[in-house]
Scaffold this motif. Structure first.
Motif, mmCIF file in Angstrom:
data_model
loop_
_atom_site.group_PDB
_atom_site.id
_atom_site.type_symbol
_atom_site.label_atom_id
_atom_site.label_comp_id
_atom_site.label_asym_id
_atom_site.label_seq_id
_atom_site.Cartn_x
_atom_site.Cartn_y
_atom_site.Cartn_z
ATOM 1 N N ALA A 45 -1.633 10.714 -1.428
ATOM 2 C CA ALA A 45 -2.047 9.298 -0.891
ATOM 3 C C ALA A 45 -1.057 8.992 0.077
ATOM 4 C CB ALA A 45 -2.633 8.315 -1.889
ATOM 5 N N ASP A 46 -0.428 7.541 -0.078
ATOM 6 C CA ASP A 46 0.677 6.914 0.616
ATOM 7 C C ASP A 46 2.110 7.628 0.500
ATOM 8 O OD1 ASP A 46 1.175 5.710 -1.933
ATOM 9 O OD2 ASP A 46 0.887 3.562 -1.270
ATOM 10 N N CYS A 47 2.289 8.568 -0.454
ATOM 11 C CA CYS A 47 3.518 9.217 -0.734
ATOM 12 C C CYS A 47 4.257 8.440 -1.428
ATOM 13 C CB CYS A 47 3.936 9.545 0.700
ATOM 14 S SG CYS A 47 2.901 10.522 1.924
ATOM 15 N N SER A 48 3.920 7.093 -1.952
ATOM 16 C CA SER A 48 4.942 6.397 -2.662
ATOM 17 C C SER A 48 5.607 7.000 -3.821
ATOM 18 C CB SER A 48 4.225 4.962 -3.033
ATOM 19 O OG SER A 48 2.889 5.336 -3.737
ATOM 20 N N LEU A 49 5.042 7.716 -4.542
ATOM 21 C CA LEU A 49 5.483 8.493 -5.796
ATOM 22 C C LEU A 49 6.488 9.535 -5.296
ATOM 23 C CD1 LEU A 49 5.916 9.371 -8.520
ATOM 24 C CD2 LEU A 49 3.785 10.659 -8.659
#
Length: 372
Positions: A45-49
């Motif tokens: 998804a938003d690459c936060s991990l």
């Protein structure tokens, strides 16, 4: 369940830190425990991990996969190296890649990973995709560890405004028994063991509903053979790469050389500064100066053809200051960067001003005084 008791908790339940941060921290803790070098996040998804994991020093390869390219593209710039990464390259290498595609398809770019994470992913899959998912992840990719998190439907009764599912895109949400049944059968089919846990603790008195997010951590029982990987490998790629970043690393000779040169000059400047300060201190006292002078100008007879012994201390000869490379190499950071004295000499050759025999860094203080 008592209706009033339920309504009381739906008004006050709040997770601190937020639930998504707890899920990410769970993965980070797992990474710090098992030290995987290659990690893939499916449904990134938003690459936060991925952004959080790029700071884990053990990871050398990070890959993200998502069915929605636009969501990744909005935040993928956060995975690019910063100016400081070039000024101070890491000792480890790091490559980050994002792919557009479905977890129901096999692609050779997803082979060879140590850890695969699927955080809040499976509940978004259509029934046909969910059937293919185990074979892709556990059969084809076959990492050492797989982490799967998914909502616990039994907790929904405590969440305000949740009527059926927590998100409009969810195709299903499993109870604890349903998730564990699926996970145990998947683990059995692909020779994995599985441990169950979660994040988002229920309120006191409501422990039976379980964690808000339930998590299964799968461990492969037997090493994957090279033959089995090759036999499963598709002939061509099906994912589209939308982003790739290769971080500067001291494993790259170019960055290592720059780091060594900068550190050698910095270290030599410090030694020179201390040497000149002490020399000025002694010059104010004629008696102390006479004792100090021999060690400073002991090579004045050899001006023009100074030969600096590697075992000697830093010294001043006329307008030139000599800092032996052996002295510089003894400094921990220089030593760690180079590994050997021979490597030090090789990396700075032609890049740093040295004595005639190449055994010491040389500074001309007359030129420096003129510039000042």
């Amino acid at each position: 369940m008592d209706k009033n008791f339920k309504e009381e908790f739906t008004q006050i339940i709040k997770f601190e830190p937020p639930l998504y941060k707890q899920r990410h921290q769970f993965v980070k803790d797992l990474v710090e425990k098992y030290k995987p070098k290659k990690v893939a996040d499916l449904g990134c998804a938003d690459c936060s991990l991925l952004w959080m994991l790029k700071f884990c020093s053990c990871i050398e390869v990070l890959a993200g996969l998502d069915i929605c390219a636009n969501v990744m593209k909005e935040k993928m710039h956060t995975l690019s190296p910063l100016p400081v990464d070039y000024l101070q390259p890491s000792e480890r290498s790091l490559t980050v890649t994002l792919h557009h595609g479905s977890v129901a398809h096999k692609d050779p770019c997803m082979l060879g990973f140590d850890l695969v994470t699927c955080i809040e992913l499976i509940e978004h899959l259509e029934e046909s995709e969910l059937k293919k998912f185990p074979e892709v992840v556990f059969g084809f990719m076959a990492p050492s560890i797989v982490v799967i998190s998914t909502p616990n439907s039994e907790f929904n009764c405590l969440l305000p405004r949740v009527m059926l599912y927590r998100h409009p895109d969810h195709k299903f949400e499993w109870s604890q028994a349903e998730f564990q049944s699926w996970a145990l059968e998947t683990a059995r089919c692909y020779d994995y063991s599985v441990e169950f846990t979660g994040v988002g603790h229920p309120p006191t008195g409501m422990e039976k509903v379980g964690f808000c997010t339930q998590i299964g951590v799968f461990f492969r029982k037997y090493p994957q053979t090279r033959e089995s990987v090759q036999s499963e490998k598709p002939m061509e790629a099906v994912y589209k790469t939308v982003f790739k970043a290769v971080y500067p690393s001291l494993k790259d000779e170019k960055y290592l050389q720059n780091a060594v040169i900068n550190e050698v000059i910095f270290t030599a400047q410090i030694i020179k500064h201390r040497l000149m300060s002490k020399r000025e201190e002694y010059s104010d006292d004629p008696e102390r100066k006479s004792k100090f002078q021999p060690s400073m100008d002991c090579f004045s007879d050899y001006l023009g053809k100074v030969v600096v012994e590697k075992s000697m201390e830093p010294f001043v000869s006329g307008n030139e200051v000599y800092i032996p490379l052996t002295t510089i190499f003894s400094f921990p950071k220089v030593n760690r960067l180079c590994g050997s004295f021979e490597k030090l000499c090789k990396l700075i050759a032609g890049k740093v001003t040295l004595s005639s025999d190449g055994s010491a860094v040389m500074f001309n203080i007359e030129h420096e005084n003129e510039e000042n």
